[in-house]
Design a protein around this motif. Structure first.
Motif, PDB file in Angstrom:
ATOM      1  N   ARG A  82       6.288   8.398  40.536  1.00  0.00           N
ATOM      2  CA  ARG A  82       7.228   9.402  40.030  1.00  0.00           C
ATOM      3  C   ARG A  82       6.846  10.834  40.396  1.00  0.00           C
ATOM      4  NH1 ARG A  82      10.628   7.822  36.039  1.00  0.00           N
ATOM      5  NH2 ARG A  82      10.525   9.888  35.070  1.00  0.00           N
ATOM      6  N   VAL A  83       5.736  11.032  41.125  1.00  0.00           N
ATOM      7  CA  VAL A  83       5.282  12.387  41.456  1.00  0.00           C
ATOM      8  C   VAL A  83       5.889  12.824  42.795  1.00  0.00           C
ATOM      9  CG1 VAL A  83       3.308  13.872  41.933  1.00  0.00           C
ATOM     10  CG2 VAL A  83       3.117  12.054  40.220  1.00  0.00           C
ATOM     11  N   PRO A  84       6.775  13.847  42.815  1.00  0.00           N
ATOM     12  CA  PRO A  84       7.284  14.401  44.072  1.00  0.00           C
ATOM     13  C   PRO A  84       6.280  15.413  44.626  1.00  0.00           C
ATOM     14  CG  PRO A  84       8.393  15.457  42.229  1.00  0.00           C
ATOM     15  CD  PRO A  84       7.411  14.467  41.635  1.00  0.00           C
ATOM     16  N   VAL A  85       5.438  14.990  45.559  1.00  0.00           N
ATOM     17  CA  VAL A  85       4.304  15.805  45.991  1.00  0.00           C
ATOM     18  C   VAL A  85       4.754  17.122  46.608  1.00  0.00           C
ATOM     19  CG1 VAL A  85       2.306  15.870  47.532  1.00  0.00           C
ATOM     20  CG2 VAL A  85       2.857  13.775  46.293  1.00  0.00           C
ATOM     21  N   GLY A  86       5.804  17.096  47.429  1.00  0.00           N
ATOM     22  CA  GLY A  86       6.269  18.333  48.058  1.00  0.00           C
ATOM     23  C   GLY A  86       6.654  19.376  47.032  1.00  0.00           C
ATOM     24  N   ARG A  87       7.442  18.995  46.037  1.00  0.00           N
ATOM     25  CA  ARG A  87       7.844  19.945  44.998  1.00  0.00           C
ATOM     26  C   ARG A  87       6.653  20.382  44.161  1.00  0.00           C
ATOM     27  NH1 ARG A  87      11.286  18.587  40.916  1.00  0.00           N
ATOM     28  NH2 ARG A  87      11.488  16.367  41.341  1.00  0.00           N
ATOM     29  N   ALA A  88       5.710  19.470  43.918  1.00  0.00           N
ATOM     30  CA  ALA A  88       4.535  19.823  43.121  1.00  0.00           C
ATOM     31  C   ALA A  88       3.682  20.864  43.833  1.00  0.00           C
ATOM     32  CB  ALA A  88       3.709  18.569  42.829  1.00  0.00           C
ATOM     33  N   ALA A  89       3.501  20.723  45.163  1.00  0.00           N
ATOM     34  CA  ALA A  89       2.719  21.697  45.928  1.00  0.00           C
ATOM     35  C   ALA A  89       3.419  23.048  45.954  1.00  0.00           C
ATOM     36  CB  ALA A  89       2.489  21.180  47.349  1.00  0.00           C
ATOM     37  N   ALA A  90       4.721  23.053  46.176  1.00  0.00           N
ATOM     38  CA  ALA A  90       5.469  24.314  46.216  1.00  0.00           C
ATOM     39  C   ALA A  90       5.434  25.018  44.866  1.00  0.00           C
ATOM     40  CB  ALA A  90       6.902  24.038  46.642  1.00  0.00           C
ATOM     41  N   ALA A  91       5.410  24.260  43.773  1.00  0.00           N
ATOM     42  CA  ALA A  91       5.428  24.840  42.438  1.00  0.00           C
ATOM     43  C   ALA A  91       4.194  25.675  42.140  1.00  0.00           C
ATOM     44  CB  ALA A  91       5.590  23.750  41.382  1.00  0.00           C
ATOM     45  N   VAL A  92       3.036  25.336  42.767  1.00  0.00           N
ATOM     46  CA  VAL A  92       1.809  26.107  42.537  1.00  0.00           C
ATOM     47  C   VAL A  92       1.590  27.143  43.633  1.00  0.00           C
ATOM     48  CG1 VAL A  92       0.718  24.221  41.265  1.00  0.00           C
ATOM     49  CG2 VAL A  92       0.333  24.416  43.731  1.00  0.00           C
ATOM     50  N   GLY A  93       2.573  27.303  44.541  1.00  0.00           N
ATOM     51  CA  GLY A  93       2.477  28.327  45.568  1.00  0.00           C
ATOM     52  C   GLY A  93       1.828  27.883  46.859  1.00  0.00           C
ATOM     53  N   ASN A  94       1.714  26.575  47.084  1.00  0.00           N
ATOM     54  CA  ASN A  94       1.102  26.063  48.305  1.00  0.00           C
ATOM     55  C   ASN A  94       2.159  25.539  49.262  1.00  0.00           C
ATOM     56  OD1 ASN A  94      -1.522  26.582  47.409  1.00  0.00           O
ATOM     57  ND2 ASN A  94      -1.702  24.579  46.427  1.00  0.00           N
ATOM     58  N   VAL A  95       1.792  25.483  50.559  1.00  0.00           N
ATOM     59  CA  VAL A  95       2.657  24.879  51.554  1.00  0.00           C
ATOM     60  C   VAL A  95       2.518  23.359  51.442  1.00  0.00           C
ATOM     61  CG1 VAL A  95       3.128  24.629  54.026  1.00  0.00           C
ATOM     62  CG2 VAL A  95       2.363  26.843  53.104  1.00  0.00           C
ATOM     63  N   PRO A  96       3.610  22.639  51.242  1.00  0.00           N
ATOM     64  CA  PRO A  96       3.511  21.190  51.093  1.00  0.00           C
ATOM     65  C   PRO A  96       2.931  20.546  52.346  1.00  0.00           C
ATOM     66  CG  PRO A  96       5.680  21.970  50.395  1.00  0.00           C
ATOM     67  CD  PRO A  96       4.989  23.119  51.063  1.00  0.00           C
ATOM     68  N   PRO A  97       2.176  19.453  52.206  1.00  0.00           N
ATOM     69  CA  PRO A  97       1.643  18.752  53.379  1.00  0.00           C
ATOM     70  C   PRO A  97       2.777  18.234  54.254  1.00  0.00           C
ATOM     71  CG  PRO A  97       1.371  17.421  51.405  1.00  0.00           C
ATOM     72  CD  PRO A  97       1.825  18.775  50.942  1.00  0.00           C
ATOM     73  N   GLY A  98       2.493  18.098  55.569  1.00  0.00           N
ATOM     74  CA  GLY A  98       3.532  17.676  56.507  1.00  0.00           C
ATOM     75  C   GLY A  98       4.083  16.303  56.187  1.00  0.00           C
ATOM     76  N   ARG A  99       3.198  15.376  55.797  1.00  0.00           N
ATOM     77  CA  ARG A  99       3.624  14.039  55.400  1.00  0.00           C
ATOM     78  C   ARG A  99       3.136  13.762  53.992  1.00  0.00           C
ATOM     79  NH1 ARG A  99       5.979  11.060  59.243  1.00  0.00           N
ATOM     80  NH2 ARG A  99       5.681  11.656  61.421  1.00  0.00           N
ATOM     81  N   ILE A 100       3.990  13.165  53.192  1.00  0.00           N
ATOM     82  CA  ILE A 100       3.695  12.948  51.774  1.00  0.00           C
ATOM     83  C   ILE A 100       3.477  11.467  51.509  1.00  0.00           C
ATOM     84  CG2 ILE A 100       4.584  13.179  49.444  1.00  0.00           C
ATOM     85  CD1 ILE A 100       6.192  15.585  50.454  1.00  0.00           C
TER      86      ILE A 100
END
Length: 464
Positions: A446-464
């Motif tokens: 249930r964890v959307p990694v891309g949105r979670a990374a963006a929420a803390v101000g980081n660039v999401p990883p290329g592949r999740i």
């Protein structure tokens, strides 16, 4: 990550296309290599001490101190001798849960991760080396040394992990974290191979079996101490923003900063969801690591030689498994790779319930399954979490990460010990751990990694 981005990263370019200074790239690689060596240094404690020798040996020492009914009475509390080791592990974990966040808050506030890492590592190494004096019926000494060493191991791990976002850009973290775990498992395999030679050849060397075990325990502490020198020479602390109040009263400030971090975490519910998922599935991993040898010896009637051989097999395969899963993460993403490993964990631990008594071949087969997923699931969890950490808060958030690990890894050994105490059957105890992998899988899904990374101000990883 597209092909062009991967090629740029390999050539020393940032993901955005700007070419990095070659000197900066060389310095980063130097730090990364030094960072790997702390995994090389401390993994022998996890392998030789917690996983192989201390559990069965401390259980024997505790049985020597037990009354006619098979109980010891630490602090006046009746404890079945076979449950003392998992209870001691649980006590060490509970204490480390209190100490880790405080140490991390002080480290982030002062910027002195490296000296604090050294202090924790050398205190833990000293306690481990002192296990040489664990003999006769000194089970309380064994429990005390275990608590000190495991707490220091945990605190040092927080500080060590907090360097990962600082020494590796997002596109490198899965690979760097996987290499670190591979270094650790290679070290564990090497030292365990030497330990196996000593244990099997103790008669030829004129050494009693118990003395050979105590030498193996102490050698792990010495190894930990010697190789910690390398990361302390190569890692460097980064400057931090000025804080009011100065350095005085830093521990009081650390408590206040910890409270701030916990309040802030409510702003990042996706990071919190990952921590809860990790809290569950890694609890299963840690309990398997610490209780496998007890299950093999007490539940399946296997001798120490078989147990050491199986753990050695796990270490060797974990090196390949960590590197292989790191490569899989480049193709499928860290989250999908971890989810696949949790399916494998569930099947492997469930199969452990059905292993026939006194047949080492099946125990070796179980070791193969564990080895192939062990290093990779841990390495990729660490790198995945690094994307969910706000900049400048590395130690504090990795303390929460370790608390999520150890915050329930006291529940795993406790459940294992209680299940045995209530049923008298180690098979039921090992089967109870399946619950942690299944629940962790459902939450991580249930964890959307891309949105979670963006929420803390980081660039999401290329592949999740």
């Amino acid at each position: 990550m597209g092909a062009g981005t991967r090629e740029a990263a390999a050539a020393g370019a940032e993901p955005g296309g700007a070419v990095e200074d070659p000197g900066a790239v060389r310095e980063r690689r130097r730090e990364q290599r030094g960072w790997y060596f702390y995994d090389w240094a401390n993994s022998v404690f996890s392998t030789s001490v917690l996983t192989v020798f201390l559990g069965p040996y401390l259980t024997q020492v505790t049985k020597a101190a037990a009354d006619a009914d098979g109980f010891v009475h630490p602090l006046g509390i009746p404890v079945r001798a076979g449950s003392f080791f998992p209870y001691a592990v649980s006590a060490s974990v509970l204490l480390s849960v209190l100490v880790m966040p405080l140490a991390a808050a002080v480290a982030d506030r002062t910027g002195r991760k490296k000296p604090m890492l050294g202090a924790a590592a050398y205190t833990g190494a000293a306690a481990t080396s002192a296990m040489f004096f664990l003999e006769g019926d000194r089970y309380l000494l064994g429990g005390a040394l275990l608590v000190v060493a495991n707490v220091c191991f945990a605190v040092a791990a927080v500080l060590y992990n907090a360097f990962l976002p600082q020494i590796a850009p997002p596109n490198e973290r899965d690979a760097v974290s996987s290499r670190g775990w591979a270094f650790g498992y290679a070290s564990g395999a090497l030292v365990l191979l030497v330990n196996l030679g000593l244990f099997l050849g103790h008669d030829a060397l004129g050494v009693e079996e118990s003395t050979a075990v105590r030498i193996c325990l102490a050698s792990a502490g010495l190894w930990w101490a010697v190789f910690t020198v390398i990361p302390l020479l190569r890692l460097r602390d980064r400057p931090v923003a000025a804080h009011g109040g100065g350095a005085h009263g830093s521990f009081g400030e650390g408590f206040r900063q910890l409270g701030t971090t916990l309040r802030e975490l409510r702003r990042y519910p996706l990071t919190l969801l990952f921590l809860v998922a990790y809290l569950l599935y890694n609890d299963g991993v840690q309990t398997v690591i610490t209780q496998a040898s007890v299950y093999g010896s007490e539940g399946l009637g296997l001798d120490q030689t078989t147990l050491i051989g199986a753990i050695l097999l796990v270490q060797v395969l974990a090196v390949a498994g960590a590197l292989l899963m790191g490569r899989l993460a480049q193709t499928y993403g860290a989250k999908r790779t971890i989810l696949g490993s949790l399916v494998a964990w569930t099947a492997t631990v469930g199969a452990g319930y059905f292993l026939p008594y006194g047949q080492p071949g099946w125990f070796y087969a179980l070791a193969v399954g564990i080895g192939l997923v062990l290093g990779g699931s841990q390495a990729l969890s660490r790198s995945l979490f690094s994307h969910l950490v706000p900049a400048g808060k590395e130690a504090e958030y990795f303390a929460l990460y370790e608390v999520s690990d150890r915050g329930t890894s006291w529940l795993g050994p406790l459940l294992f010990g209680l299940t045995y105490q209530l049923t008298g059957d180690y098979r039921n105890a090992i089967l109870s751990l399946v619950l942690f992998f299944a629940l962790g899988f459902l939450l991580l899904l249930r964890v959307p990694v891309g949105r979670a990374a963006a929420a803390v101000g980081n660039v999401p990883p290329g592949r999740i």
